[in-house]
Design a protein around this motif. Structure first.
Motif, PDB file in Angstrom:
ATOM      1  N   GLU A  42      21.402  33.794   5.882  1.00  0.00           N
ATOM      2  CA  GLU A  42      21.019  33.062   7.029  1.00  0.00           C
ATOM      3  C   GLU A  42      20.110  31.574   7.318  1.00  0.00           C
ATOM      4  OE1 GLU A  42      15.985  34.340   8.598  1.00  0.00           O
ATOM      5  OE2 GLU A  42      17.175  35.791   6.689  1.00  0.00           O
ATOM      6  N   GLU A  43      19.581  30.905   6.032  1.00  0.00           N
ATOM      7  CA  GLU A  43      19.251  29.759   5.790  1.00  0.00           C
ATOM      8  C   GLU A  43      20.646  28.465   6.303  1.00  0.00           C
ATOM      9  OE1 GLU A  43      16.274  28.116   6.216  1.00  0.00           O
ATOM     10  OE2 GLU A  43      15.389  30.621   6.063  1.00  0.00           O
ATOM     11  N   LYS A  44      21.832  29.132   5.199  1.00  0.00           N
ATOM     12  CA  LYS A  44      23.391  28.382   5.955  1.00  0.00           C
ATOM     13  C   LYS A  44      23.149  28.151   7.321  1.00  0.00           C
ATOM     14  CE  LYS A  44      24.242  27.563   1.098  1.00  0.00           C
ATOM     15  NZ  LYS A  44      25.772  28.027   0.413  1.00  0.00           N
ATOM     16  N   ILE A  45      23.599  29.579   8.018  1.00  0.00           N
ATOM     17  CA  ILE A  45      23.578  29.320   9.595  1.00  0.00           C
ATOM     18  C   ILE A  45      22.679  28.813  10.121  1.00  0.00           C
ATOM     19  CG2 ILE A  45      23.710  30.954  11.822  1.00  0.00           C
ATOM     20  CD1 ILE A  45      24.537  33.562   9.188  1.00  0.00           C
ATOM     21  N   LYS A  46      21.222  28.985   9.639  1.00  0.00           N
ATOM     22  CA  LYS A  46      20.050  27.644  10.418  1.00  0.00           C
ATOM     23  C   LYS A  46      20.973  26.517  10.891  1.00  0.00           C
ATOM     24  CE  LYS A  46      16.365  30.992   9.952  1.00  0.00           C
ATOM     25  NZ  LYS A  46      15.332  31.512   9.261  1.00  0.00           N
ATOM     26  N   GLU A  47      20.971  26.078   9.243  1.00  0.00           N
ATOM     27  CA  GLU A  47      21.499  24.688   8.671  1.00  0.00           C
ATOM     28  C   GLU A  47      22.532  24.343   9.928  1.00  0.00           C
ATOM     29  OE1 GLU A  47      22.448  21.704   5.555  1.00  0.00           O
ATOM     30  OE2 GLU A  47      21.578  23.671   4.050  1.00  0.00           O
ATOM     31  N   MET A  48      23.629  25.197   9.789  1.00  0.00           N
ATOM     32  CA  MET A  48      24.594  24.630  10.704  1.00  0.00           C
ATOM     33  C   MET A  48      24.135  24.363  12.303  1.00  0.00           C
ATOM     34  SD  MET A  48      27.546  27.030   9.771  1.00  0.00           S
ATOM     35  CE  MET A  48      26.936  27.896   7.583  1.00  0.00           C
ATOM     36  N   PHE A  49      23.252  25.148  13.356  1.00  0.00           N
ATOM     37  CA  PHE A  49      22.904  25.051  13.980  1.00  0.00           C
ATOM     38  C   PHE A  49      22.595  23.811  14.146  1.00  0.00           C
ATOM     39  CE2 PHE A  49      24.811  28.833  14.950  1.00  0.00           C
ATOM     40  CZ  PHE A  49      25.703  29.338  15.903  1.00  0.00           C
ATOM     41  N   ARG A  50      20.842  23.696  13.497  1.00  0.00           N
ATOM     42  CA  ARG A  50      20.190  22.748  13.039  1.00  0.00           C
ATOM     43  C   ARG A  50      20.996  21.349  13.276  1.00  0.00           C
ATOM     44  NH1 ARG A  50      16.517  26.153  10.064  1.00  0.00           N
ATOM     45  NH2 ARG A  50      17.625  24.207   7.871  1.00  0.00           N
ATOM     46  N   ASN A  51      21.916  21.520  12.321  1.00  0.00           N
ATOM     47  CA  ASN A  51      23.247  20.001  12.441  1.00  0.00           C
ATOM     48  C   ASN A  51      24.002  19.951  13.874  1.00  0.00           C
ATOM     49  OD1 ASN A  51      22.060  19.423   9.669  1.00  0.00           O
ATOM     50  ND2 ASN A  51      24.104  20.960   8.594  1.00  0.00           N
ATOM     51  N   ASP A  52      24.286  20.746  14.060  1.00  0.00           N
ATOM     52  CA  ASP A  52      24.899  20.326  15.348  1.00  0.00           C
ATOM     53  C   ASP A  52      23.683  20.380  16.114  1.00  0.00           C
ATOM     54  OD1 ASP A  52      27.102  21.921  14.547  1.00  0.00           O
ATOM     55  OD2 ASP A  52      26.722  23.685  14.836  1.00  0.00           O
ATOM     56  N   VAL A  53      22.878  20.930  16.573  1.00  0.00           N
ATOM     57  CA  VAL A  53      21.453  20.457  17.463  1.00  0.00           C
ATOM     58  C   VAL A  53      21.501  18.651  17.514  1.00  0.00           C
ATOM     59  CG1 VAL A  53      19.294  19.918  17.926  1.00  0.00           C
ATOM     60  CG2 VAL A  53      20.578  22.133  18.372  1.00  0.00           C
ATOM     61  N   GLU A  54      21.265  18.203  15.820  1.00  0.00           N
ATOM     62  CA  GLU A  54      20.882  16.793  15.672  1.00  0.00           C
ATOM     63  C   GLU A  54      22.639  16.353  15.898  1.00  0.00           C
ATOM     64  OE1 GLU A  54      20.459  14.923  10.945  1.00  0.00           O
ATOM     65  OE2 GLU A  54      19.350  16.140  11.469  1.00  0.00           O
ATOM     66  N   PHE A  55      23.814  16.845  15.739  1.00  0.00           N
ATOM     67  CA  PHE A  55      24.689  15.881  15.983  1.00  0.00           C
ATOM     68  C   PHE A  55      24.976  15.701  17.960  1.00  0.00           C
ATOM     69  CE2 PHE A  55      28.764  15.680  17.709  1.00  0.00           C
ATOM     70  CZ  PHE A  55      29.698  15.058  17.144  1.00  0.00           C
ATOM     71  N   ILE A  56      24.054  16.351  18.331  1.00  0.00           N
ATOM     72  CA  ILE A  56      24.368  16.431  19.709  1.00  0.00           C
ATOM     73  C   ILE A  56      23.473  15.361  20.634  1.00  0.00           C
ATOM     74  CG2 ILE A  56      23.665  17.515  22.236  1.00  0.00           C
ATOM     75  CD1 ILE A  56      25.084  20.042  20.556  1.00  0.00           C
ATOM     76  N   LEU A  77      25.686  25.920  22.575  1.00  0.00           N
ATOM     77  CA  LEU A  77      25.313  25.522  21.306  1.00  0.00           C
ATOM     78  C   LEU A  77      24.248  27.695  21.923  1.00  0.00           C
ATOM     79  CD1 LEU A  77      24.604  23.421  19.329  1.00  0.00           C
ATOM     80  CD2 LEU A  77      26.056  25.217  18.714  1.00  0.00           C
ATOM     81  N   GLU A  78      23.117  27.734  22.242  1.00  0.00           N
ATOM     82  CA  GLU A  78      21.602  28.210  22.706  1.00  0.00           C
ATOM     83  C   GLU A  78      22.808  29.521  23.083  1.00  0.00           C
ATOM     84  OE1 GLU A  78      18.144  29.408  25.216  1.00  0.00           O
ATOM     85  OE2 GLU A  78      19.387  27.647  25.991  1.00  0.00           O
ATOM     86  N   ILE A  79      23.503  28.981  23.471  1.00  0.00           N
ATOM     87  CA  ILE A  79      24.630  30.654  24.242  1.00  0.00           C
ATOM     88  C   ILE A  79      25.270  31.316  23.431  1.00  0.00           C
ATOM     89  CG2 ILE A  79      26.178  31.100  26.113  1.00  0.00           C
ATOM     90  CD1 ILE A  79      25.037  29.244  28.433  1.00  0.00           C
ATOM     91  N   TYR A  80      25.537  30.533  22.719  1.00  0.00           N
ATOM     92  CA  TYR A  80      26.830  31.227  21.774  1.00  0.00           C
ATOM     93  C   TYR A  80      25.512  32.396  20.433  1.00  0.00           C
ATOM     94  CZ  TYR A  80      29.532  31.698  17.022  1.00  0.00           C
ATOM     95  OH  TYR A  80      30.012  32.388  16.300  1.00  0.00           O
ATOM     96  N   ALA A  81      24.635  31.518  20.291  1.00  0.00           N
ATOM     97  CA  ALA A  81      23.981  32.065  18.635  1.00  0.00           C
ATOM     98  C   ALA A  81      23.286  33.374  20.005  1.00  0.00           C
ATOM     99  CB  ALA A  81      23.042  30.771  19.046  1.00  0.00           C
ATOM    100  N   ILE A  82      23.239  33.732  20.787  1.00  0.00           N
ATOM    101  CA  ILE A  82      22.282  34.589  22.241  1.00  0.00           C
ATOM    102  C   ILE A  82      23.868  35.321  21.772  1.00  0.00           C
ATOM    103  CG2 ILE A  82      21.742  35.368  23.393  1.00  0.00           C
ATOM    104  CD1 ILE A  82      20.064  33.228  23.679  1.00  0.00           C
ATOM    105  N   SER A  83      24.245  35.260  22.055  1.00  0.00           N
ATOM    106  CA  SER A  83      25.601  36.204  22.817  1.00  0.00           C
ATOM    107  C   SER A  83      27.388  37.149  21.201  1.00  0.00           C
ATOM    108  CB  SER A  83      26.381  35.904  24.054  1.00  0.00           C
ATOM    109  OG  SER A  83      26.811  34.591  24.131  1.00  0.00           O
ATOM    110  N   GLN A  84      27.221  35.190  20.658  1.00  0.00           N
ATOM    111  CA  GLN A  84      28.146  35.673  20.245  1.00  0.00           C
ATOM    112  C   GLN A  84      28.605  35.610  18.333  1.00  0.00           C
ATOM    113  OE1 GLN A  84      31.375  35.716  21.661  1.00  0.00           O
ATOM    114  NE2 GLN A  84      30.337  36.403  22.600  1.00  0.00           N
ATOM    115  N   LEU A  85      26.588  35.409  17.782  1.00  0.00           N
ATOM    116  CA  LEU A  85      26.782  34.868  16.680  1.00  0.00           C
ATOM    117  C   LEU A  85      26.657  36.759  15.779  1.00  0.00           C
ATOM    118  CD1 LEU A  85      26.446  33.267  14.259  1.00  0.00           C
ATOM    119  CD2 LEU A  85      23.872  33.350  14.868  1.00  0.00           C
ATOM    120  N   SER A  86      26.246  37.554  16.385  1.00  0.00           N
ATOM    121  CA  SER A  86      26.446  38.693  15.812  1.00  0.00           C
ATOM    122  C   SER A  86      27.823  39.929  15.839  1.00  0.00           C
ATOM    123  CB  SER A  86      25.043  39.980  16.776  1.00  0.00           C
ATOM    124  OG  SER A  86      25.233  40.168  17.463  1.00  0.00           O
ATOM    125  N   THR A  87      28.601  38.993  17.174  1.00  0.00           N
ATOM    126  CA  THR A  87      29.789  39.457  17.187  1.00  0.00           C
ATOM    127  C   THR A  87      30.711  38.924  15.498  1.00  0.00           C
ATOM    128  OG1 THR A  87      29.743  39.335  19.783  1.00  0.00           O
ATOM    129  CG2 THR A  87      31.472  39.376  18.793  1.00  0.00           C
TER     130      THR A  87
END
Length: 136
Positions: A42-56, A77-87
């Motif tokens: 969980e923490e690593k996933i959150k970190e990846m997305f935070r890093n992606d936001v920071e990169f943008i 990124l938001e759409i991916y997190a909502i619709s694809q992450l659990s998939t």
């Protein structure tokens, strides 16, 4: 592995290949274990997305992309997190299930003991034939 020891040479290609398999299998197993842990932590996933936001945001503040491009990337990124992450989380489990089935099938095939006697007999006969040729 050819060893030259006191003028002697020993060659066992099968043993070499077994060693390669063991090494590769452990490397692959460790790589898979590390990847699964990273992709399900969980923490690593959150970190990846935070890093992606920071990169943008860095790209925007650096003048590499416009505000519209930054907003578009953030929305994606938001759409991916909502619709694809659990998939994709479920897909990781499916890949591990497939891998488990393949390994189980390989294990069953490698466990066939009746083949071993024929192989040993052939090897012994081949060696005896070569020894006879050397002796006479």
């Amino acid at each position: 592995m050819n060893l030259g020891v006191l003028g002697m040479m020993y060659r066992n290609t099968y043993l070499d290949k077994v060693g390669e398999l063991l090494q590769k299998a452990m490397e692959v197993a460790n790589d898979i274990e590390n990847a699964v842990k990273e992709l399900t932590d969980e923490e690593k996933i959150k970190e990846m997305f935070r890093n992606d936001v920071e990169f943008i945001m860095d790209k925007f503040y650096g003048g590499d992309i416009t505000d519209k491009e930054a907003l578009n990337n953030l929305k994606m990124l938001e759409i991916y997190a909502i619709s694809q992450l659990s998939t994709h989380f479920k897909r990781i489990v499916e890949v591990l299930d497939d891998l488990e089935k393949k390994v189980k099938k390989l294990k069953e095939e490698a466990s066939k003991q009746e083949v071993m006697a024929d192989i040993v007999e052939d090897i012994v006969n081949t060696i005896k034939k070569a020894e006879m040729e050397l002796k006479y």
